[in-house]
Design a protein around this motif. Structure first.
Motif, PDB file in Angstrom:
ATOM      1  N   THR A 166      15.195   5.756   9.408  1.00  0.00           N
ATOM      2  CA  THR A 166      15.828   4.562   8.834  1.00  0.00           C
ATOM      3  C   THR A 166      14.899   3.361   8.977  1.00  0.00           C
ATOM      4  O   THR A 166      15.249   2.368   9.590  1.00  0.00           O
ATOM      5  N   SER A 167      13.698   3.472   8.441  1.00  0.00           N
ATOM      6  CA  SER A 167      12.760   2.362   8.498  1.00  0.00           C
ATOM      7  C   SER A 167      12.468   1.866   7.090  1.00  0.00           C
ATOM      8  O   SER A 167      12.501   2.633   6.131  1.00  0.00           O
ATOM      9  N   THR A 168      12.175   0.594   6.992  1.00  0.00           N
ATOM     10  CA  THR A 168      11.855   0.006   5.690  1.00  0.00           C
ATOM     11  C   THR A 168      10.612   0.648   5.092  1.00  0.00           C
ATOM     12  O   THR A 168      10.563   0.934   3.887  1.00  0.00           O
ATOM     13  N   ALA A 169       9.598   0.889   5.920  1.00  0.00           N
ATOM     14  CA  ALA A 169       8.356   1.473   5.428  1.00  0.00           C
ATOM     15  C   ALA A 169       8.587   2.860   4.854  1.00  0.00           C
ATOM     16  O   ALA A 169       8.090   3.201   3.767  1.00  0.00           O
ATOM     17  N   VAL A 170       9.359   3.688   5.571  1.00  0.00           N
ATOM     18  CA  VAL A 170       9.651   5.039   5.081  1.00  0.00           C
ATOM     19  C   VAL A 170      10.461   4.976   3.800  1.00  0.00           C
ATOM     20  O   VAL A 170      10.237   5.744   2.853  1.00  0.00           O
ATOM     21  N   SER A 171      11.406   4.042   3.734  1.00  0.00           N
ATOM     22  CA  SER A 171      12.222   3.888   2.536  1.00  0.00           C
ATOM     23  C   SER A 171      11.366   3.537   1.327  1.00  0.00           C
ATOM     24  O   SER A 171      11.523   4.110   0.241  1.00  0.00           O
ATOM     25  N   VAL A 172      10.440   2.580   1.505  1.00  0.00           N
ATOM     26  CA  VAL A 172       9.555   2.184   0.403  1.00  0.00           C
ATOM     27  C   VAL A 172       8.707   3.370  -0.055  1.00  0.00           C
ATOM     28  O   VAL A 172       8.567   3.627  -1.262  1.00  0.00           O
ATOM     29  N   ALA A 173       8.166   4.117   0.900  1.00  0.00           N
ATOM     30  CA  ALA A 173       7.303   5.244   0.550  1.00  0.00           C
ATOM     31  C   ALA A 173       8.080   6.327  -0.200  1.00  0.00           C
ATOM     32  O   ALA A 173       7.621   6.842  -1.228  1.00  0.00           O
ATOM     33  N   PHE A 174       9.279   6.681   0.300  1.00  0.00           N
ATOM     34  CA  PHE A 174      10.074   7.741  -0.325  1.00  0.00           C
ATOM     35  C   PHE A 174      10.555   7.331  -1.713  1.00  0.00           C
ATOM     36  O   PHE A 174      10.500   8.114  -2.661  1.00  0.00           O
ATOM     37  N   LEU A 175      11.049   6.099  -1.829  1.00  0.00           N
ATOM     38  CA  LEU A 175      11.565   5.649  -3.121  1.00  0.00           C
ATOM     39  C   LEU A 175      10.437   5.520  -4.146  1.00  0.00           C
ATOM     40  O   LEU A 175      10.619   5.831  -5.325  1.00  0.00           O
ATOM     41  N   ALA A 176       9.267   5.067  -3.701  1.00  0.00           N
ATOM     42  CA  ALA A 176       8.125   4.976  -4.611  1.00  0.00           C
ATOM     43  C   ALA A 176       7.684   6.366  -5.058  1.00  0.00           C
ATOM     44  O   ALA A 176       7.316   6.572  -6.225  1.00  0.00           O
ATOM     45  N   LEU A 177       7.735   7.324  -4.148  1.00  0.00           N
ATOM     46  CA  LEU A 177       7.416   8.708  -4.490  1.00  0.00           C
ATOM     47  C   LEU A 177       8.367   9.225  -5.561  1.00  0.00           C
ATOM     48  O   LEU A 177       7.957   9.867  -6.535  1.00  0.00           O
ATOM     49  N   ALA A 178       9.653   8.922  -5.390  1.00  0.00           N
ATOM     50  CA  ALA A 178      10.651   9.333  -6.380  1.00  0.00           C
ATOM     51  C   ALA A 178      10.403   8.642  -7.722  1.00  0.00           C
ATOM     52  O   ALA A 178      10.528   9.260  -8.784  1.00  0.00           O
ATOM     53  N   ALA A 179      10.043   7.353  -7.687  1.00  0.00           N
ATOM     54  CA  ALA A 179       9.794   6.620  -8.930  1.00  0.00           C
ATOM     55  C   ALA A 179       8.635   7.229  -9.704  1.00  0.00           C
ATOM     56  O   ALA A 179       8.689   7.362 -10.929  1.00  0.00           O
ATOM     57  N   GLY A 180       7.567   7.595  -9.004  1.00  0.00           N
ATOM     58  CA  GLY A 180       6.433   8.220  -9.666  1.00  0.00           C
ATOM     59  C   GLY A 180       6.799   9.540 -10.318  1.00  0.00           C
ATOM     60  O   GLY A 180       6.397   9.824 -11.452  1.00  0.00           O
ATOM     61  N   ALA A 199       1.775   6.633  -6.779  1.00  0.00           N
ATOM     62  CA  ALA A 199       0.647   7.409  -7.294  1.00  0.00           C
ATOM     63  C   ALA A 199       0.783   8.885  -6.932  1.00  0.00           C
ATOM     64  O   ALA A 199       0.522   9.772  -7.759  1.00  0.00           O
ATOM     65  N   LEU A 200       1.212   9.168  -5.697  1.00  0.00           N
ATOM     66  CA  LEU A 200       1.378  10.555  -5.274  1.00  0.00           C
ATOM     67  C   LEU A 200       2.472  11.248  -6.078  1.00  0.00           C
ATOM     68  O   LEU A 200       2.302  12.390  -6.519  1.00  0.00           O
ATOM     69  N   GLY A 201       3.602  10.568  -6.275  1.00  0.00           N
ATOM     70  CA  GLY A 201       4.700  11.167  -7.027  1.00  0.00           C
ATOM     71  C   GLY A 201       4.323  11.453  -8.466  1.00  0.00           C
ATOM     72  O   GLY A 201       4.737  12.466  -9.037  1.00  0.00           O
ATOM     73  N   LEU A 202       3.527  10.562  -9.080  1.00  0.00           N
ATOM     74  CA  LEU A 202       3.132  10.734 -10.478  1.00  0.00           C
ATOM     75  C   LEU A 202       1.975  11.715 -10.629  1.00  0.00           C
ATOM     76  O   LEU A 202       2.055  12.698 -11.371  1.00  0.00           O
ATOM     77  N   LEU A 203       0.890  11.468  -9.899  1.00  0.00           N
ATOM     78  CA  LEU A 203      -0.335  12.227 -10.125  1.00  0.00           C
ATOM     79  C   LEU A 203      -0.265  13.650  -9.592  1.00  0.00           C
ATOM     80  O   LEU A 203      -0.914  14.555 -10.137  1.00  0.00           O
ATOM     81  N   SER A 204       0.526  13.884  -8.537  1.00  0.00           N
ATOM     82  CA  SER A 204       0.643  15.252  -8.033  1.00  0.00           C
ATOM     83  C   SER A 204       1.245  16.158  -9.100  1.00  0.00           C
ATOM     84  O   SER A 204       0.819  17.307  -9.274  1.00  0.00           O
ATOM     85  N   LEU A 205       2.216  15.657  -9.845  1.00  0.00           N
ATOM     86  CA  LEU A 205       2.824  16.451 -10.902  1.00  0.00           C
ATOM     87  C   LEU A 205       1.911  16.550 -12.122  1.00  0.00           C
ATOM     88  O   LEU A 205       1.923  17.554 -12.833  1.00  0.00           O
ATOM     89  N   ALA A 255       0.831  -1.202   0.000  1.00  0.00           N
ATOM     90  CA  ALA A 255       0.000   0.000   0.000  1.00  0.00           C
ATOM     91  C   ALA A 255       0.869   1.257   0.000  1.00  0.00           C
ATOM     92  O   ALA A 255       0.570   2.236  -0.707  1.00  0.00           O
ATOM     93  N   LEU A 256       1.961   1.230   0.779  1.00  0.00           N
ATOM     94  CA  LEU A 256       2.862   2.380   0.807  1.00  0.00           C
ATOM     95  C   LEU A 256       3.514   2.598  -0.556  1.00  0.00           C
ATOM     96  O   LEU A 256       3.633   3.732  -1.029  1.00  0.00           O
ATOM     97  N   GLY A 257       3.944   1.492  -1.167  1.00  0.00           N
ATOM     98  CA  GLY A 257       4.594   1.612  -2.470  1.00  0.00           C
ATOM     99  C   GLY A 257       3.654   2.159  -3.525  1.00  0.00           C
ATOM    100  O   GLY A 257       4.003   3.081  -4.280  1.00  0.00           O
ATOM    101  N   LEU A 258       2.454   1.618  -3.587  1.00  0.00           N
ATOM    102  CA  LEU A 258       1.480   2.077  -4.569  1.00  0.00           C
ATOM    103  C   LEU A 258       1.054   3.515  -4.292  1.00  0.00           C
ATOM    104  O   LEU A 258       0.953   4.334  -5.214  1.00  0.00           O
TER     105      LEU A 258
END
Length: 277
Positions: free
Chosen positions: A218-232, A85-91, A78-81
């Motif tokens: 330095t948490s896995t959840a935060v890492s997934v969310a930030f990297l997914a945001l960058a990918a979008g 979505a936020l990284g892509l659709l916000s722009l 859910a965090l990754g998706l």
């Protein structure tokens, strides 16, 4: 472990390269083919980064799935998706808003043009400079998420990924300056160095600020969310750059530029792996 000062320096370097392309706004004799080639090379680099960042997002999700940790798998998915979505659709929505503002900036003849002149006189900005400001703001939004990815990778001691992101984002940011100053080529008066510097701060500083925020956790959840945001956000910029290349109908130049960019991305990664970074 990488020191905080070292991490912040990486973010500063990645965002600061945007200033390299800004002086082009004061030139009017740059060849179209060269601009297309630079944009295509940046696209290739970003395609590699998109693939590299997504691998880092998917890895912990797959680990949770393989270990049958269904709660963690659902949460990370859910965090990754959501981040993607936020990284892509916000722009995407920002771009729609920017185009609406652009249409309002270029008003019709007669009394409407007087309003346009009044607003330009009041703000000191021509419609072209307004557009450059909007573009710089949009670039700053996605550069913030890039900084988040850099800071998080460094905080998790993923030095190879952090350096690849810095080099890749730095090379790309150097070409983003062209995108900011592109609307200014039609102005009779070249932009001032002060204005160009302000555009660089708006577009590039969020990379540094994002790095500062990203290295704090330095948490896995935060890492997934930030990297997914960058990918979008990376995917959005790739789409925009491909549209620019398609507009100039330079398929051969575009193909060679993309090939060079992807090659540079993998070469940088291989060099860092061989060096044991």
């Amino acid at each position: 472990r990488m020191s905080t000062g070292h991490i912040l320096l990486l973010g500063l370097l990645a965002g600061g390269t945007i200033f390299l392309g800004l002086p082009m706004g004061r030139l009017h004799n740059v060849g179209q083919g060269l601009k297309v080639f630079f944009s295509a090379t940046a696209t290739g680099i970003l395609l590699f980064l998109f693939w590299d960042v997504l691998l880092e997002v998917i890895e912990p999700v797959e680990e949770a799935l393989n270990d049958r940790h269904w709660g963690e798998f659902s949460w990370l998915s859910a965090l990754g998706l959501g981040g993607f979505a936020l990284g892509l659709l916000s722009l995407v929505y920002y771009d729609s808003w920017m185009k609406t503002r652009r249409r309002k900036s270029f008003l019709g003849p007669g009394a409407a043009s007087a309003v346009e002149l009044e607003r330009s006189h009041f703000t000191g900005l021509t419609p072209a400079r307004w557009l450059a400001l909007f573009i710089a703001t949009g670039i700053g939004l996605h550069n913030f998420s890039e900084g988040l990815a850099i800071g998080q990778a460094a905080a998790l001691d993923k030095f190879s990924l952090a350096y690849v992101l810095v080099i890749g984002f730095g090379l790309h940011n150097a070409t983003e300056g062209f995108g900011i100053v592109a609307p200014l080529t039609g102005d009779a008066e070249p932009p001032s160095w002060r204005f160009l510097g302000l555009m660089g701060v708006i577009g590039g500083f969020p990379t540094f600020f994002g790095t500062l925020v990203g290295q704090a956790w330095t948490s896995t959840a935060v890492s997934v969310a930030f990297l997914a945001l960058a990918a979008g956000s990376i995917l959005y910029v790739v789409m925009e750059l491909l549209n620019v290349c398609r507009l100039f109908s330079s398929k051969t130049v575009t193909a060679w530029g993309i090939l060079l960019g992807v090659t540079l991305g993998f070469a940088t990664d291989f060099v860092l792996v061989a060096a044991g970074v």
